[in-house]
Design an enzyme around this catalytic site. Structure first.
Site, short mmCIF file in Angstrom:
data_model
loop_
_atom_site.label_atom_id
_atom_site.label_comp_id
_atom_site.label_asym_id
_atom_site.label_seq_id
_atom_site.Cartn_x
_atom_site.Cartn_y
_atom_site.Cartn_z
N LYS A 165 40.26 28.90 71.36
CA LYS A 165 39.59 28.51 72.61
C LYS A 165 38.48 27.48 72.39
O LYS A 165 38.36 26.52 73.14
CB LYS A 165 38.96 29.76 73.24
CG LYS A 165 39.75 30.32 74.37
CD LYS A 165 39.02 31.46 75.02
CE LYS A 165 38.50 32.44 73.97
NZ LYS A 165 38.00 33.68 74.52
N ARG A 220 41.17 33.79 58.09
CA ARG A 220 40.05 32.87 58.28
C ARG A 220 39.05 33.02 57.16
O ARG A 220 38.59 34.11 56.88
CB ARG A 220 39.36 33.16 59.62
CG ARG A 220 39.73 32.13 60.60
CD ARG A 220 39.01 31.94 61.83
NE ARG A 220 38.28 32.98 62.47
CZ ARG A 220 38.13 33.02 63.80
NH1 ARG A 220 38.68 32.11 64.55
NH2 ARG A 220 37.41 33.95 64.34
N ARG A 230 36.07 35.93 56.31
CA ARG A 230 34.93 36.15 57.18
C ARG A 230 34.63 37.63 57.31
O ARG A 230 35.53 38.43 57.50
CB ARG A 230 35.24 35.62 58.59
CG ARG A 230 34.79 34.19 58.78
CD ARG A 230 35.32 33.68 60.09
NE ARG A 230 34.88 34.53 61.20
CZ ARG A 230 34.55 34.03 62.39
NH1 ARG A 230 34.58 32.74 62.59
NH2 ARG A 230 34.20 34.83 63.36
#
Ligand SMILES: [Zn+2]
Length: 213
Positions: free
Chosen positions: A18, A130, A157
């Site tokens: 997004k 990620r 992460r």
């Protein structure tokens, strides 16, 4: 000739891209990307009455109530740079917020709702892979073993461990399903397949938005 006004909101699971898409659309359409987080910080900095109110809640670690967030969004959408439209990020999160947004847009171009759809399996896969730099915290770019900025080692992460991912997904679903029910039957609601390359997703969104100009 008047510039077409484009009023957009983005829905989409964590990991659906997004943020990236919002940035690209803002540039493409020459409209501000308005995130509620940034807006809250700006209102605090400027010390507006609503900003002060928001600060009271944030200092207590409490959620800023709908009426305050709605007031901030309304102020922001009334600024000159939002006359040609806007792309909202993180708003609306609730039905009262969505209803308030509809009221704010009376007499303006219709709201285009872009829903970037991604399967849960794909969300988990993307988030689990990620990586961030252990030294400087930068997000990893590409496939390399080391940080682009400082050469530090890359690690997953911290907020992307599987249980955390599943919790975020549940929060997202609980929050978003009512919004999809609210917007889903409108002709300006666009479902976009998010499981493809970011450039293709951008192209699809632009096509969908152009249809509603
Ligand atoms: Zn680094």
């Amino acid at each position: 000739m008047a510039v077409a006004e484009r009023n957009l909101i983005l829905l989409g699971a964590p990991g659906a891209g997004k943020g990236t898409q919002a940035q690209r659309l803002a540039v493409r359409f020459g409209i501000p990307q308005i995130s509620t987080g940034d807006m809250l910080r700006a209102a605090r900095r400027e010390g507006t009455p609503l900003g002060k109110k928001a600060e009271e809640y944030m200092n207590k670690g409490a959620l800023v109530p709908d009426e305050v967030v709605i007031g901030l969004v309304e102020e922001r959408l009334g600024k000159p740079d939002a006359k040609a439209g806007f792309i909202l990020d993180g708003f609306p999160r609730t039905i009262p917020q969505a209803e308030a947004l509809d009221r704010m847009l009376l007499g303006r171009a219709p709201l285009v709702v872009v829903d970037i759809v991604l399967s849960e399996t794909e969300v988990v896969r993307r988030l689990a892979s990620r990586m961030v730099c252990a030294e400087c915290g930068a997000n990893a770019v590409g496939e390399g073993p080391a940080c682009h900025d400082c050469g530090g080692p890359l690690v997953p992460r911290a907020d992307d461990r599987e249980q955390v991912v599943l919790n975020r997904l549940k929060v997202y679903r609980d929050q978003t399903e009512p919004l999809i029910a609210y917007y889903g039957s409108r002709s300006t609601y666009c479902r976009i397949d998010g499981a493809r390359l970011p450039d293709d997703v951008t192209a699809d969104i632009i096509k969908a938005v152009e249809r509603h100009r």
